[in-house]
Design a protein around this motif. Structure first.
Motif, short mmCIF file in Angstrom:
data_model
loop_
_atom_site.label_atom_id
_atom_site.label_comp_id
_atom_site.label_asym_id
_atom_site.label_seq_id
_atom_site.Cartn_x
_atom_site.Cartn_y
_atom_site.Cartn_z
N VAL A 115 0.87 -1.18 0.00
CA VAL A 115 0.00 0.00 0.00
C VAL A 115 0.91 1.22 0.00
CG1 VAL A 115 -1.74 1.32 1.27
CG2 VAL A 115 -1.84 -1.19 1.25
N THR A 116 0.80 2.05 -1.05
CA THR A 116 1.68 3.22 -1.12
C THR A 116 1.20 4.22 -2.15
OG1 THR A 116 4.01 3.87 -1.17
CG2 THR A 116 3.29 2.33 -2.88
N ASN A 117 1.79 5.39 -2.07
CA ASN A 117 1.69 6.42 -3.09
C ASN A 117 3.07 6.47 -3.73
OD1 ASN A 117 1.57 8.72 -4.63
ND2 ASN A 117 1.09 10.09 -2.95
N PRO A 118 3.25 5.82 -4.89
CA PRO A 118 4.58 5.78 -5.49
C PRO A 118 5.00 7.12 -6.05
CG PRO A 118 2.99 4.82 -6.98
CD PRO A 118 2.24 5.13 -5.71
N PRO A 119 6.29 7.34 -6.23
CA PRO A 119 6.75 8.57 -6.89
C PRO A 119 6.10 8.68 -8.27
CG PRO A 119 8.61 7.31 -6.03
CD PRO A 119 7.40 6.44 -5.90
N PHE A 120 5.44 9.79 -8.50
CA PHE A 120 4.66 9.92 -9.73
C PHE A 120 5.53 9.86 -10.98
CE2 PHE A 120 0.69 12.17 -7.83
CZ PHE A 120 0.41 11.02 -7.13
N SER A 121 6.79 10.27 -10.91
CA SER A 121 7.64 10.22 -12.10
C SER A 121 8.00 8.78 -12.49
CB SER A 121 8.92 11.03 -11.89
OG SER A 121 9.75 10.39 -10.95
N GLN A 122 7.78 7.84 -11.56
CA GLN A 122 8.11 6.43 -11.82
C GLN A 122 6.88 5.52 -11.71
OE1 GLN A 122 11.26 5.19 -9.22
NE2 GLN A 122 12.64 6.79 -9.91
N LYS A 123 5.71 6.09 -11.83
CA LYS A 123 4.47 5.34 -11.56
C LYS A 123 4.33 4.08 -12.40
CE LYS A 123 1.98 8.87 -14.17
NZ LYS A 123 2.95 9.94 -14.10
N TYR A 124 4.71 4.11 -13.66
CA TYR A 124 4.54 2.92 -14.51
C TYR A 124 5.55 1.84 -14.14
CZ TYR A 124 1.85 6.41 -16.95
OH TYR A 124 0.97 7.42 -17.23
N LYS A 125 6.73 2.25 -13.78
CA LYS A 125 7.76 1.31 -13.34
C LYS A 125 7.32 0.63 -12.03
CE LYS A 125 12.75 1.16 -12.55
NZ LYS A 125 13.98 1.93 -12.41
#
Length: 182
Positions: free
Chosen positions: A79-89
């Motif tokens: 469960v997280t809010n991933p870094p948006f610049s790496q969202k697809y990764k």
């Protein structure tokens, strides 16, 4: 793919948006008591505080655990809010790990080919949030009137029960929000 300049500067500062605890409300009913929850982009720990009744493993690249090279020995969900610049990764890695997950990401993810290929292959359930989440921004704190983009929880393996859901967050006097399922 070239990063959008309004989302990322060369220091990564724009990826350090902190998610308020209330954004977690829509997925809490789907987290099983007894699960070990991994929060791999813990930042200041806002989401971790909201999950205090669960066993939570916290990691972050800023404390030396890179999501792409570190995996806890045992966990049941991410469960997280991933870094948006790496969202697809991050989305791709979550599917590779083959554990249930919930990622808070911009709604624009739905229109991206990279995400669509993964959603088509593995499936997803999406919970849209309204109003927009008021993130703590790196250079502004909580002074804004909300994010400039809508976000949703993109989940897999949590058993939400339908592909698209809507959650309405309502402000209460202590400036926290509570969930009303729409």
């Amino acid at each position: 793919m070239k990063p959008k300049l309004n989302r990322l500067d060369n220091t990564g500062t724009m990826d350090r948006c902190q998610t308020p605890a209330y954004a977690l409300a829509p997925i809490l009913p789907f987290l099983k008591i007894g699960w070990i929850i991994w929060e791999p982009a813990a930042g200041e720990g806002n989401l971790v505080k909201a999950m205090q009744s669960y066993n939570v493993i916290t990691t972050d690249i800023l404390t030396g655990q890179d999501f792409f090279s570190y995996t806890p020995k045992k966990y049941d969900t991410i469960v997280t809010n991933p870094p948006f610049s790496q969202k697809y990764k991050w989305l791709s890695r979550c599917y590779q790990l083959n554990q249930p997950f919930a990622l808070l990401m911009p709604v624009e993810v739905l229109g991206a080919k990279q995400a669509q290929v993964l959603f088509e292959e593995f499936g997803t359930e999406v919970i849209f949030l309204r109003p927009r989440v008021n993130f703590k921004m790196p250079n502004k704190g909580l002074n804004g009137s909300g994010a400039q983009f809508p976000v949703a929880w993109f989940t897999w393996g949590l058993g939400i029960g339908q592909q698209i859901s809507f959650a309405k967050l309502r402000v209460v006097p202590d400036e926290q929000m509570v969930l009303e399922l729409a």
